[in-house]
Design a protein around this motif. Structure first.
Motif, PDB file in Angstrom:
ATOM      1  N   ARG A  34       0.814  -1.219   0.000  1.00  0.00           N
ATOM      2  CA  ARG A  34       0.000   0.000   0.000  1.00  0.00           C
ATOM      3  C   ARG A  34       0.847   1.269   0.000  1.00  0.00           C
ATOM      4  NH1 ARG A  34      -3.787  -0.526   4.806  1.00  0.00           N
ATOM      5  NH2 ARG A  34      -4.452   1.496   4.063  1.00  0.00           N
ATOM      6  N   ASN A  35       2.193   1.103  -0.071  1.00  0.00           N
ATOM      7  CA  ASN A  35       3.120   2.239  -0.102  1.00  0.00           C
ATOM      8  C   ASN A  35       2.939   3.149   1.111  1.00  0.00           C
ATOM      9  OD1 ASN A  35       5.304   3.517  -1.309  1.00  0.00           O
ATOM     10  ND2 ASN A  35       3.979   4.992  -2.345  1.00  0.00           N
ATOM     11  N   ILE A  36       2.879   2.524   2.268  1.00  0.00           N
ATOM     12  CA  ILE A  36       2.712   3.240   3.533  1.00  0.00           C
ATOM     13  C   ILE A  36       4.060   3.276   4.243  1.00  0.00           C
ATOM     14  CG2 ILE A  36       1.607   3.142   5.803  1.00  0.00           C
ATOM     15  CD1 ILE A  36      -0.760   1.779   4.457  1.00  0.00           C
ATOM     16  N   CYS A  37       4.349   4.374   4.914  1.00  0.00           N
ATOM     17  CA  CYS A  37       5.572   4.499   5.706  1.00  0.00           C
ATOM     18  C   CYS A  37       5.331   3.941   7.106  1.00  0.00           C
ATOM     19  CB  CYS A  37       5.978   5.958   5.841  1.00  0.00           C
ATOM     20  SG  CYS A  37       6.341   6.770   4.296  1.00  0.00           S
ATOM     21  N   LEU A  38       6.300   3.215   7.612  1.00  0.00           N
ATOM     22  CA  LEU A  38       6.235   2.685   8.974  1.00  0.00           C
ATOM     23  C   LEU A  38       6.832   3.721   9.915  1.00  0.00           C
ATOM     24  CD1 LEU A  38       5.337   0.046  10.336  1.00  0.00           C
ATOM     25  CD2 LEU A  38       7.692  -0.738  10.145  1.00  0.00           C
ATOM     26  N   GLU A  39       6.164   3.988  11.025  1.00  0.00           N
ATOM     27  CA  GLU A  39       6.565   5.052  11.940  1.00  0.00           C
ATOM     28  C   GLU A  39       7.579   4.573  12.967  1.00  0.00           C
ATOM     29  OE1 GLU A  39       3.876   5.996  15.095  1.00  0.00           O
ATOM     30  OE2 GLU A  39       4.357   8.120  14.954  1.00  0.00           O
ATOM     31  N   ILE A  40       8.649   5.356  13.115  1.00  0.00           N
ATOM     32  CA  ILE A  40       9.546   5.219  14.260  1.00  0.00           C
ATOM     33  C   ILE A  40       9.213   6.396  15.166  1.00  0.00           C
ATOM     34  CG2 ILE A  40      11.925   5.226  15.092  1.00  0.00           C
ATOM     35  CD1 ILE A  40      12.785   4.272  12.310  1.00  0.00           C
ATOM     36  N   ASN A  41       8.538   6.140  16.262  1.00  0.00           N
ATOM     37  CA  ASN A  41       8.159   7.196  17.190  1.00  0.00           C
ATOM     38  C   ASN A  41       9.333   7.426  18.130  1.00  0.00           C
ATOM     39  OD1 ASN A  41       7.084   8.763  19.294  1.00  0.00           O
ATOM     40  ND2 ASN A  41       5.036   7.997  18.895  1.00  0.00           N
ATOM     41  N   ALA A  42       9.938   8.612  18.080  1.00  0.00           N
ATOM     42  CA  ALA A  42      11.155   8.907  18.818  1.00  0.00           C
ATOM     43  C   ALA A  42      10.916   9.383  20.245  1.00  0.00           C
ATOM     44  CB  ALA A  42      11.968   9.956  18.059  1.00  0.00           C
ATOM     45  N   SER A  43       9.686   9.492  20.653  1.00  0.00           N
ATOM     46  CA  SER A  43       9.405   9.901  22.028  1.00  0.00           C
ATOM     47  C   SER A  43       9.957   8.849  22.989  1.00  0.00           C
ATOM     48  CB  SER A  43       7.897  10.051  22.230  1.00  0.00           C
ATOM     49  OG  SER A  43       7.609  10.292  23.585  1.00  0.00           O
ATOM     50  N   PRO A  44      10.728   9.250  24.005  1.00  0.00           N
ATOM     51  CA  PRO A  44      11.312   8.271  24.937  1.00  0.00           C
ATOM     52  C   PRO A  44      10.278   7.370  25.606  1.00  0.00           C
ATOM     53  CG  PRO A  44      12.284  10.422  25.288  1.00  0.00           C
ATOM     54  CD  PRO A  44      11.144  10.609  24.316  1.00  0.00           C
ATOM     55  N   SER A  45       9.072   7.855  25.761  1.00  0.00           N
ATOM     56  CA  SER A  45       8.039   7.024  26.393  1.00  0.00           C
ATOM     57  C   SER A  45       7.428   6.031  25.414  1.00  0.00           C
ATOM     58  CB  SER A  45       6.944   7.901  27.000  1.00  0.00           C
ATOM     59  OG  SER A  45       6.304   8.636  25.988  1.00  0.00           O
ATOM     60  N   ARG A  46       7.746   6.162  24.131  1.00  0.00           N
ATOM     61  CA  ARG A  46       7.194   5.264  23.120  1.00  0.00           C
ATOM     62  C   ARG A  46       8.268   4.389  22.480  1.00  0.00           C
ATOM     63  NH1 ARG A  46       2.429   6.714  20.563  1.00  0.00           N
ATOM     64  NH2 ARG A  46       2.640   4.667  19.640  1.00  0.00           N
ATOM     65  N   LEU A  47       9.120   4.977  21.655  1.00  0.00           N
ATOM     66  CA  LEU A  47      10.145   4.218  20.923  1.00  0.00           C
ATOM     67  C   LEU A  47       9.612   2.857  20.503  1.00  0.00           C
ATOM     68  CD1 LEU A  47      13.375   5.185  22.881  1.00  0.00           C
ATOM     69  CD2 LEU A  47      12.759   5.839  20.552  1.00  0.00           C
ATOM     70  N   ASP A  48       8.563   2.879  19.674  1.00  0.00           N
ATOM     71  CA  ASP A  48       7.793   1.684  19.319  1.00  0.00           C
ATOM     72  C   ASP A  48       8.565   0.607  18.579  1.00  0.00           C
ATOM     73  OD1 ASP A  48       5.533   2.713  20.473  1.00  0.00           O
ATOM     74  OD2 ASP A  48       4.761   3.548  18.623  1.00  0.00           O
ATOM     75  N   LEU A  49       9.492   0.984  17.726  1.00  0.00           N
ATOM     76  CA  LEU A  49      10.198  -0.012  16.927  1.00  0.00           C
ATOM     77  C   LEU A  49      11.630  -0.176  17.419  1.00  0.00           C
ATOM     78  CD1 LEU A  49       9.109   0.801  13.274  1.00  0.00           C
ATOM     79  CD2 LEU A  49       8.242  -0.954  14.794  1.00  0.00           C
ATOM     80  N   SER A  50      12.038  -1.408  17.612  1.00  0.00           N
ATOM     81  CA  SER A  50      13.430  -1.675  17.970  1.00  0.00           C
ATOM     82  C   SER A  50      14.281  -1.615  16.718  1.00  0.00           C
ATOM     83  CB  SER A  50      13.547  -3.058  18.610  1.00  0.00           C
ATOM     84  OG  SER A  50      13.335  -4.067  17.632  1.00  0.00           O
ATOM     85  N   ASP A  51      15.582  -1.561  16.905  1.00  0.00           N
ATOM     86  CA  ASP A  51      16.479  -1.548  15.755  1.00  0.00           C
ATOM     87  C   ASP A  51      16.348  -2.833  14.941  1.00  0.00           C
ATOM     88  OD1 ASP A  51      17.576  -3.034  17.822  1.00  0.00           O
ATOM     89  OD2 ASP A  51      19.544  -2.101  17.706  1.00  0.00           O
ATOM     90  N   ASN A  52      16.084  -3.954  15.587  1.00  0.00           N
ATOM     91  CA  ASN A  52      15.899  -5.225  14.866  1.00  0.00           C
ATOM     92  C   ASN A  52      14.669  -5.184  13.960  1.00  0.00           C
ATOM     93  OD1 ASN A  52      18.156  -6.411  16.033  1.00  0.00           O
ATOM     94  ND2 ASN A  52      16.978  -7.141  17.778  1.00  0.00           N
ATOM     95  N   LEU A  53      13.597  -4.593  14.461  1.00  0.00           N
ATOM     96  CA  LEU A  53      12.379  -4.492  13.652  1.00  0.00           C
ATOM     97  C   LEU A  53      12.565  -3.488  12.511  1.00  0.00           C
ATOM     98  CD1 LEU A  53       9.706  -4.644  16.469  1.00  0.00           C
ATOM     99  CD2 LEU A  53      10.463  -6.479  14.958  1.00  0.00           C
TER     100      LEU A  53
END
Length: 92
Positions: A34-53
């Motif tokens: 679907r040509n969607i961008c995956l979000e890396i949320n940089a807020s320290p309380s979130r940081l949803d994606l790990s470097d591995n993901l």
């Protein structure tokens, strides 16, 4: 201003790591298609994606976007955390 679609993958702290990887793996194909961008949320309380993901997404050529989820100007300094995650995941 161009319109950008993003997909948030909320990493719930109670999820086991393998469950998160399985969920992302399943969704990467659809996100890419679907040509969607995956979000890396940089807020320290979130940081949803790990470097591995992030690395999994990069390997599958999924577009990434980094944001700070800022509601105040001084929270923009959180961007460095998202950039660090992206770099560790070999994103360019």
């Amino acid at each position: 201003m161009p319109k950008i679609n993003t997909e948030k993958l909320a990493q719930h702290r109670e999820w086991r790591r393998q469950q998160l990887i399985d969920a992302l793996w399943h969704r990467l194909g659809e996100v890419k298609k679907r040509n969607i961008c995956l979000e890396i949320n940089a807020s320290p309380s979130r940081l949803d994606l790990s470097d591995n993901l992030v690395k999994m997404a990069v390997e599958r050529r999924v577009k990434l976007v980094i944001d700070t989820d800022s509601h105040e100007k001084n929270n923009l300094e959180f961007m460095k955390y998202g950039v660090d995650v992206a770099r560790r995941g070999w994103a360019k």
